[in-house]
Design a protein around this motif. Structure first.
Motif, PDB file in Angstrom:
ATOM      1  N   LEU A  35       0.824  -1.212   0.000  1.00  9.93           N
ATOM      2  CA  LEU A  35       0.000   0.000   0.000  1.00  9.93           C
ATOM      3  C   LEU A  35       0.857   1.261   0.000  1.00  9.93           C
ATOM      4  N   LEU A  36       2.002   1.207   0.672  1.00  9.68           N
ATOM      5  CA  LEU A  36       2.887   2.372   0.711  1.00  9.68           C
ATOM      6  C   LEU A  36       3.522   2.655  -0.650  1.00  9.68           C
ATOM      7  N   GLN A  37       3.464   1.699  -1.576  1.00 10.24           N
ATOM      8  CA  GLN A  37       3.950   1.929  -2.933  1.00 10.24           C
ATOM      9  C   GLN A  37       3.020   2.865  -3.701  1.00 10.24           C
ATOM     10  N   LEU A  77      -8.664   5.055  -4.160  1.00  6.68           N
ATOM     11  CA  LEU A  77      -9.495   3.951  -3.652  1.00  6.68           C
ATOM     12  C   LEU A  77      -9.434   2.742  -4.569  1.00  6.68           C
ATOM     13  N   HIS A  78      -9.541   2.958  -5.862  1.00 10.00           N
ATOM     14  CA  HIS A  78      -9.488   1.842  -6.806  1.00 10.00           C
ATOM     15  C   HIS A  78      -8.147   1.130  -6.708  1.00 10.00           C
ATOM     16  N   GLN A  79      -7.065   1.883  -6.625  1.00 10.46           N
ATOM     17  CA  GLN A  79      -5.739   1.283  -6.514  1.00 10.46           C
ATOM     18  C   GLN A  79      -5.607   0.470  -5.226  1.00 10.46           C
ATOM     19  N   VAL A  80      -6.135   0.989  -4.123  1.00 15.72           N
ATOM     20  CA  VAL A  80      -6.059   0.270  -2.847  1.00 15.72           C
ATOM     21  C   VAL A  80      -6.818  -1.051  -2.942  1.00 15.72           C
ATOM     22  N   VAL A  81      -8.020  -1.031  -3.509  1.00 12.42           N
ATOM     23  CA  VAL A  81      -8.808  -2.259  -3.645  1.00 12.42           C
ATOM     24  C   VAL A  81      -8.061  -3.269  -4.505  1.00 12.42           C
ATOM     25  N   THR A  82      -7.432  -2.827  -5.566  1.00 18.07           N
ATOM     26  CA  THR A  82      -6.665  -3.720  -6.433  1.00 18.07           C
ATOM     27  C   THR A  82      -5.503  -4.348  -5.677  1.00 18.07           C
ATOM     28  N   VAL A  83      -4.779  -3.545  -4.911  1.00 15.13           N
ATOM     29  CA  VAL A  83      -3.642  -4.055  -4.124  1.00 15.13           C
ATOM     30  C   VAL A  83      -4.128  -5.073  -3.102  1.00 15.13           C
ATOM     31  N   VAL A  84      -5.220  -4.753  -2.397  1.00 16.30           N
ATOM     32  CA  VAL A  84      -5.757  -5.661  -1.376  1.00 16.30           C
ATOM     33  C   VAL A  84      -6.193  -6.977  -2.009  1.00 16.30           C
ATOM     34  N   ASP A  85      -6.850  -6.912  -3.155  1.00 13.63           N
ATOM     35  CA  ASP A  85      -7.318  -8.127  -3.820  1.00 13.63           C
ATOM     36  C   ASP A  85      -6.142  -9.009  -4.238  1.00 13.63           C
ATOM     37  N   ARG A 108     -18.946   0.135   3.712  1.00  9.13           N
ATOM     38  CA  ARG A 108     -18.089  -1.009   4.030  1.00  9.13           C
ATOM     39  C   ARG A 108     -18.171  -2.039   2.907  1.00  9.13           C
ATOM     40  N   LEU A 109     -17.018  -2.557   2.526  1.00  7.40           N
ATOM     41  CA  LEU A 109     -16.917  -3.614   1.525  1.00  7.40           C
ATOM     42  C   LEU A 109     -16.212  -4.784   2.170  1.00  7.40           C
ATOM     43  N   GLU A 110     -16.774  -5.978   1.998  1.00  4.85           N
ATOM     44  CA  GLU A 110     -16.128  -7.175   2.518  1.00  4.85           C
ATOM     45  C   GLU A 110     -15.762  -8.083   1.359  1.00  4.85           C
ATOM     46  N   LEU A 111     -14.473  -8.361   1.254  1.00  3.52           N
ATOM     47  CA  LEU A 111     -13.967  -9.286   0.247  1.00  3.52           C
ATOM     48  C   LEU A 111     -13.700 -10.608   0.945  1.00  3.52           C
ATOM     49  N   SER A 112     -14.404 -11.628   0.500  1.00  3.90           N
ATOM     50  CA  SER A 112     -14.238 -12.943   1.114  1.00  3.90           C
ATOM     51  C   SER A 112     -14.227 -13.973  -0.001  1.00  3.90           C
ATOM     52  N   GLY A 113     -14.355 -15.227   0.357  1.00  8.84           N
ATOM     53  CA  GLY A 113     -14.387 -16.277  -0.655  1.00  8.84           C
ATOM     54  C   GLY A 113     -15.498 -15.993  -1.651  1.00  8.84           C
ATOM     55  N   GLY A 114     -15.770 -16.906  -2.482  1.00  6.91           N
ATOM     56  CA  GLY A 114     -16.847 -16.703  -3.442  1.00  6.91           C
ATOM     57  C   GLY A 114     -16.314 -16.446  -4.834  1.00  6.91           C
TER      58      GLY A 114
END
Length: 141
Positions: A35-37, A77-85, A108-114
């Protein structure tokens, strides 16, 4: 002057135990470094609050959350979500990837299995709602 906002990222892995705290710390450090990148202001550890009911220890709650400070909200925000995924995919080892919750304001967004495609659709909707709300807030402010 840039508006500063914070995004909270919490990681839950039902397979982790107290003995896995060092592993979780390494994984969280890896996510923080990724994320710091990005062009974020800061990424700091944050207490996650009380442990979920039925959990065996509060120790994990001290290491499973990051607070990301952003100035260019819509762009980042989009970049953070991409990094987290991507990070979720790398930390899955041989099991399921950890569940990650992203909280921005009251959204709130929850990324889980599926289904990965369904996860991407949910993330796109969340990003759209966050971006729209942030633009409205900036226009009103």
């Amino acid at each position: 002057m840039a508006v500063i906002e914070q995004l909270r990222i919490e990681v839950r892995d039902g397979e982790r135990t107290d003995g896995d705290i060092e592993s979780l710390l390494r994984n969280m450090d890896s996510l923080r470094a990724d994320l710091l990148q990005l062009d974020v202001e800061d990424v700091a550890r944050s207490a996650a609050g009380p442990a979920p009911p039925g959990s065996r220890s509060g120790a994990l709650e001290q290491v499973n959350a990051l607070l990301v400070t952003l100035t260019a909200v819509p762009a980042l925000l989009h970049q953070v979500v991409t990094v987290v995924d991507k990070w979720r995919g790398h930390t899955a080892d041989s099991g399921a990837p950890p569940t990650v919750s992203l909280t921005f304001g009251d959204r709130r967004l929850e990324l889980s299995g599926g289904d990965p495609e369904e996860q991407r659709r949910m993330a796109a909707l969340w990003l759209g709602a966050c971006t729209t709300a942030e633009r409205r807030r900036q226009d009103d402010g």
